[in-house]
Design a protein around this motif. Structure first.
Motif, PDB file in Angstrom:
ATOM      1  N   ASP A 115       2.138   4.112   1.819  1.00 48.73           N
ATOM      2  CA  ASP A 115       2.447   4.335   3.256  1.00 48.73           C
ATOM      3  C   ASP A 115       3.063   3.100   3.921  1.00 48.73           C
ATOM      4  O   ASP A 115       3.520   3.174   5.052  1.00 48.73           O
ATOM      5  N   ASP A 116       3.118   1.946   3.223  1.00 47.38           N
ATOM      6  CA  ASP A 116       3.827   0.786   3.783  1.00 47.38           C
ATOM      7  C   ASP A 116       5.338   0.985   3.720  1.00 47.38           C
ATOM      8  O   ASP A 116       6.078   0.360   4.477  1.00 47.38           O
TER       9      ASP A 116
ATOM     10  N   HIS B 252       0.829  -1.215   0.000  1.00 48.70           N
ATOM     11  CA  HIS B 252       0.000   0.000   0.000  1.00 48.70           C
ATOM     12  C   HIS B 252       0.863   1.263   0.000  1.00 48.70           C
ATOM     13  O   HIS B 252       1.990   1.225   0.494  1.00 48.70           O
TER      14      HIS B 252
ATOM     15  N   HIS C  88      -0.272  -7.471   2.634  1.00 48.79           N
ATOM     16  CA  HIS C  88       1.137  -7.309   3.024  1.00 48.79           C
ATOM     17  C   HIS C  88       1.923  -8.585   2.735  1.00 48.79           C
ATOM     18  O   HIS C  88       2.932  -8.557   2.033  1.00 48.79           O
TER      19      HIS C  88
END
Ligand SMILES: [Zn+2]
Length: 845
Positions: A53-54, A51, A171
């Motif tokens: 912001d990961d 994503h 993730h």
């Protein structure tokens, strides 16, 4: 053919992350020096996660700014499934914002940005479920493509591919697909169709960006076997910038404003750990590129270029960067002869930018408006200036123009600090399609964007159609510089503001509300806003609607004098007698064309201005709903549209601030509803709990929506014991069974059946309580595949004369989607205990 295609893709990839609609970068002398250092380093790192912001910006900035490596972040998704803390955009529009936030972050930390076609469809508990909803083969193909295009020496995964189920399924999946792709990218029989534009590629090593957190505790981490672990101190200081690496990383991370990821940098040591998961362990454990030649010698013909450019780096004059130009131009010429198309393309772009920056060269083409329509003429202002004693000659300008106008510019020198201005016009083709994010032009699936033009896969944004190529001779060597056409204006508060130059349709329209609820068979007026993309728009508007509904008048004239202006038309919608729902679409007829799309503008200071074209649709819902009570107090939490939704079905909703909560105020309301995550976000609410419980004891209804189990501001959530957990049901189709079918809440005034749980969106609910006092009655049971039954989604307790209800059901998602069952159930929650009160409203129903 092969080489040419590769070249054009890379050229687009490189220019696309630079300066769309941003004030052009104007690097100072130390930044130019750093770009020369980067020019002399030939190795690449690809960071992979799921994503926006990961990504670990400390590591990305360290790789890019300290090691000087080409560094990219491959985010599998664009983050459509998240929440938005800065505005109303959700889903695909949020994905557009988060795409731009990533690009802005990369402009700060020096990385590049890539994507796959995977769509962030919301929370997923396990990679198996993720792969079912995504098209796993397509996402894997896109990861392989990213590796073949970017040719990384090293891949770093944010997540662990060996622990499915321990974090978001997206993730773990990002890491699993990255590991699979590591083995596949060099195999020519895998995705062979890609080899028309890229070559197979084998990265040297792959790491997992671990930390003590993945070991459970600091202590466990200290004791762990670290044979395969490399430790990197990313806390380096950059004297040329006056910033530490973590400070740069924080500036980058703070661009994820829609996610509230503002971050403060630190100074001093900042350890990062990467665990080898593929390839050989470096002999020198301080060097992730150990065994890879990162110098110009890496490529055939590179040595001669290196001989010149290492000297340029050594001799660089900070007070006069233009002194480097003759040698840079020499190296540029040699780079044009490289056989390795990959590095030739990358290094040509880099060195051209360095030459321009050393010369203080400013080249810009500005349109007279930020938008134009197909088949229109656009006046352009051209500015050129050289601010050095370099020998630069202007020889021509190339513009995309459907008239194929031959432009005869005379040659003239660009003299030191003398500004040159030209005027020109271009004709936009009558077949030119409007500008919009390429991944949103066709309807995809829940898990995948549909991208018809395969050449666009992986691109962060739609390549600009309209650019200008300046033809110059620098030291007698022809060099071309391409710039996007832009629009700029002066804002009295902000100063100079840039916007991209975009093609928009002649007309676009929207119904002002996305969901219109009819709680009975009375007709409602709706507003249709038509926007013109050109001057003197004349036409008429009709509204497509389901058969059992009526809309009048059948058509209305529209007449708009100026481009950019809007006209609002009022139509009347007549619902059918029974429960029914469908979509309506305004259709603007202009000549023989029909326009059915809505033009959405996204305007925030931290990202470039965006326009998005989407099908113009609003949902109309005729509810079969009965309700008791009228006046509702709403205590806001993290923000949701529940108050507006309750208003739509005829409730009188008042927003109550914590300071206004007192016995007297509360007594005026039939029910109090607490907004999502209020007990996580509103500090003062904890002091008001007793007053709220007293209100319930005196006969009021209190409904509390979901809070996260971590970070509660009070232990006193309910009048009886109630323990929140992380239990959630993410499958919006999960079967719902009634634990207590005779309970009034499921029967009065609306008879709730399993039909009311059809058509839910994104999920059933989240953070359900898993322990509660005997006073609570659980009403519903549901669970995700392979899990035990979760019974805490809707709990009701009688307290004194009133009722306290706690629910983790996602009403905040279902209301804006116009889900009828959610409205009917909520009406029952508000009506409980009011069996004997018959309002006039309820009699009408
Ligand atoms: Zn994530």
């Amino acid at each position: 053919m092969h080489k040419k295609l590769l070249f054009s893709f890379l050229a687009i990839a490189i220019s696309s992350y630079s300066t769309f609609a941003q004030q052009p970068k104007k690097p100072n002398s130390s930044e130019i020096y750093e770009s020369i250092q980067k020019l002399n380093f030939l190795a690449s790192v690809l960071y992979v996660a799921a994503h926006p912001d990961d990504e670990n910006t400390r590591l990305i900035s360290y790789m890019s700014n300290h090691l000087k490596a080409r560094t990219a972040y491959l985010s599998l998704t664009r983050g459509d499934g998240g929440q938005n803390l800065i505005g109303p955009e959700i889903r695909e529009l949020l994905g557009v914002i988060r795409t731009q936030e990533l690009l802005t972050a990369r402009r700060i930390d020096g990385g590049e940005q890539r994507f796959t076609r995977a769509n962030d469809f919301g929370y997923s508990k396990h990679p198996d479920e993720t792969h079912e909803i995504w098209n796993k083969n397509e996402v894997l193909s896109d990861v392989v493509l990213a590796i073949r295009q970017f040719q990384p020496d090293v891949i770093i995964n944010r997540f662990d591919h060996r622990s499915p189920g321990s974090t978001h399924g997206h993730h773990t999946s990002s890491a699993m697909l990255s590991v699979e792709a590591f083995d596949l990218a060099n195999n020519a029989s895998v995705y062979p169709e890609q080899l028309k534009t890229v070559s197979p590629w084998q990265p040297k090593r792959q790491f997992f960006n671990t930390s003590w957190w993945f070991y459970g505790s600091q202590d466990a981490f200290e004791k762990a076997d670290k044979t395969n672990l490399l430790s990197i101190d990313t806390g380096v200081y950059f004297p040329l910038n006056g910033l530490s690496n973590p400070e740069i990383a924080a500036l980058s991370r703070s661009q994820h404003k829609s996610q509230g990821f503002g971050s403060s940098g630190s100074r001093g040591e900042q350890m990062e750990y990467i665990e080898l998961i593929n390839g050989s362990l470096p002999t020198d454990k301080t060097n992730i590129f150990d065994g890879i030649d990162t110098s110009w010698n890496r490529i055939k013909g590179g040595k001669a270029i290196g001989d010149i450019l290492y000297q340029v780096e050594k001799d660089y004059d900070f007070s006069n960067p233009s002194a480097s130009i003759p040698k840079l131009v020499e190296a540029y010429t040699l780079i044009q002869d490289l056989e390795n198309e990959h590095w030739k393309t990358i290094k040509s772009e880099e060195i051209k930018n360095i030459i321009a920056n050393c010369a203080g060269l400013f080249l810009e083409v500005v349109a007279n408006s930020n938008h134009a329509t197909a088949n229109s003429k656009v006046p352009l202002s051209i500015e050129m200036i050289n601010r050095s004693d370099a020998n630069i000659m202007f020889t021509g300008l190339q513009l995309k123009d459907s008239e194929r106008k031959k432009r005869l510019y005379k040659r003239f020198p660009l003299k030191d600090n003398i500004e040159e201005n030209l005027k020109d016009t271009i004709l936009i083709s009558s077949r030119q399609l409007p500008t919009t994010p390429y991944w949103l032009t066709k309807k995809g699936t829940l898990g995948m964007y549909k991208v018809e033009d395969k050449a666009l896969i992986g691109h962060p944004e739609t390549p600009r159609e309209y650019t200008a190529t300046f033809k110059l001779e620098i030291n007698q060597t022809p060099i071309e510089f391409t710039r996007p056409i832009v629009y700029k204006t002066n804002d009295p508060v902000k100063g100079e503001v840039y916007k991209p130059f975009e093609i928009i349709p002649e007309a676009s329209a929207k119904v002002s509300e996305k969901v219109i609820i009819f709680e009975n068979d009375q007709q409602k007026d709706i507003q249709v806003v038509v926007k013109s993309g050109k001057d003197n728009l004349e036409g008429y508007v009709q509204i497509a609607h389901p058969q059992d509904w009526n809309i009048y008048p059948e058509k209305q004239k529209v007449s708009i004098a100026n481009s950019g202006q809007e006209q609002t038309l009022v139509f009347t919608v007549v619902p059918p007698k029974n429960q029914s729902e469908g979509l309506i679409t305004p259709m603007v007829h202009v000549g023989d064309q029909v326009f059915t799309r809505e033009l959405i503008e996204i305007d925030y200071d931290h990202i470039p201005f965006q326009t998005v074209l989407l099908p113009s649709e609003s949902k109309i819902v005729r509810l079969d709903i009965k309700k008791r009570g009228e006046n509702i107090a709403y205590i806001e939490g993290a923000g949701d549209v529940v108050p507006e939704s309750l208003q739509q079905i005829g409730y009188n909703v008042v927003i109550l601030k914590p300071e206004d909560i007192n016995t007297e105020t509360l007594s005026r309301f039939d029910a109090v509803v607490v907004g999502i995550r209020a007990y996580n976000t509103v500090e003062d609410l904890k002091y008001k709990q007793q007053e709220l419980f007293d209100y319930v004891a005196n006969g009021g209804n209190m409904i509390v929506q979901y809070n996260t189990s971590r970070g509660l501001k009070t232990n006193n959530l309910a009048p009886y014991k109630l323990q929140l957990s992380r239990d959630r049901v993410t499958d919006e189709f999960a079967e719902v069974t009634f634990l207590n079918p005779e309970h009034p809440l499921l029967n009065y005034p609306n008879k709730i059946t399993t039909k009311d749980f059809e058509g839910w969106t994104q999920e059933r609910g989240l953070y359900f309580p898993n322990e509660w006092a005997n006073e609570f009655t659980p009403l519903l049971s549901m669970h995700d595949k392979g899990e035990t039954a979760k019974e805490g989604s809707l709990l009701v307790a009688k307290h004194g004369k009133g009722y306290y209800i706690y629910t983790g059901l996602s009403f905040f998602r279902e209301f804006p989607a116009g889900v009828s069952g959610a409205y009917r159930l909520f009406a029952n929650m508000l009506s409980i205990g009011k069996e004997d009160i018959s309002t006039e409203e309820s009699l009408k129903n």
